[in-house]
Design an enzyme around this catalytic site. Sequence first.
Site, PDB file in Angstrom:
ATOM      1  N   ASP A   1      -0.463   6.309  -2.622  1.00 34.54           N
ATOM      2  CA  ASP A   1      -1.386   5.226  -2.238  1.00 34.54           C
ATOM      3  C   ASP A   1      -0.927   4.498  -0.973  1.00 34.54           C
ATOM      4  O   ASP A   1      -1.733   3.863  -0.298  1.00 34.54           O
ATOM      5  CB  ASP A   1      -1.624   4.224  -3.389  1.00 34.54           C
TER       6      ASP A   1
ATOM      7  N   HIS B   1       5.051   6.968  -2.536  1.00 33.11           N
ATOM      8  CA  HIS B   1       3.845   7.013  -3.372  1.00 33.11           C
ATOM      9  C   HIS B   1       2.609   7.222  -2.498  1.00 33.11           C
ATOM     10  O   HIS B   1       2.456   6.575  -1.455  1.00 33.11           O
ATOM     11  CB  HIS B   1       3.696   5.704  -4.159  1.00 33.11           C
TER      12      HIS B   1
ATOM     13  N   ASP C   1       6.462  -1.839  -3.132  1.00 28.83           N
ATOM     14  CA  ASP C   1       6.268  -1.775  -4.590  1.00 28.83           C
ATOM     15  C   ASP C   1       7.615  -1.971  -5.279  1.00 28.83           C
ATOM     16  O   ASP C   1       8.573  -1.255  -4.988  1.00 28.83           O
ATOM     17  CB  ASP C   1       5.695  -0.415  -5.001  1.00 28.83           C
TER      18      ASP C   1
HETATM   19 ZN   LIG Z   1       1.553   1.304  -4.689  1.00 30.39          ZN
HETATM   20 ZN   LIG Z   2       4.542   2.696  -5.638  1.00 31.08          ZN
END
Ligand SMILES: [Zn+2]
Ligand SMILES: [Zn+2]
Length: 284
Positions: A66, A64, A180
């Site tokens: 971020d 991801h 995450d």
């Molecule tokens: Zn994240």
């Molecule tokens: Zn993520």
Amino acid sequence: MSTEVVITGTGVPHLAPGRAGPGVLVRHGETALQFDAGRATALRLCEAGTQPQALSALFITHHHSDHLTGLVDVIFARWLQTHDRHVPLPIVAPSGPATRFLERMLDPWQDDIDVRIEHAGHPHRPDPVVTAFEASAGPVEVWRQGDVRVLACTVHHEPVVPAVAYRVETPDGAVVISGDTIACEEVQKLAQGADVLVHEAFRRALIAPAIERMPHLATIAAYHADTAEIGPLATKAGVRTLVLTHLIPAPTNEKQKQGFADDVRAGGYDGELIVADDLTLVRF
Ligand SMILES: [Zn+2]
Ligand SMILES: [Zn+2]
């Protein structure tokens, strides 16, 4: 000697003042390990007193954006601040989309790299050394140096596959970084008896009223860890200190931070509990 855990970023893709993108720094003696590199990670590392060139290795939890947008910044700072003493950054990542990203991430910068090499006479290129591993539910050792080792196991952030959590073991004890994930048994097992668990946190009950207006929030809620479920997980794992990060929605005052803590306490966890800000430091 002790082991220090510094949260280099508590943020998420949505911007919030004072919250850099996700990242955790673990230090033990000369060993400095960074986990993920969201926006402004290089700056936070500098503020934490560990320049990018001091990193022993950097670990990626999943692909991801971020968690990755600050990575090139870390690599360039390490390269430009060391010139002829440059040592390529070792990066450890689960094989798949994350390693594909790592192979390509410097491509748009080749003209910049070429002109800097030509102009400033850098004897090295900034290219990191990537080590890919096959992620699995059972923890695998992915890094070891001296008396510090790092284990990884898969977590549940589907459809983002693979996504992994890491456990760092030093002579002082262990810290686990969830990455995450929803609250899951894999993290609970990996965190068994850990001194510190750094876990992502999502206040599902707070977001629920907005889902009717913004249905896409339901998909986001489905792959993050509800604060109501983190307390039981941390209790079963027997972790001494629980640090919440990757905070959704980002708290902007003490009352909102307390809301995260209250949710977790309601789940029965009675150890030390910290709702992190950037540069929160825990020592064990
Ligand atoms: Zn994240
Ligand atoms: Zn993520």
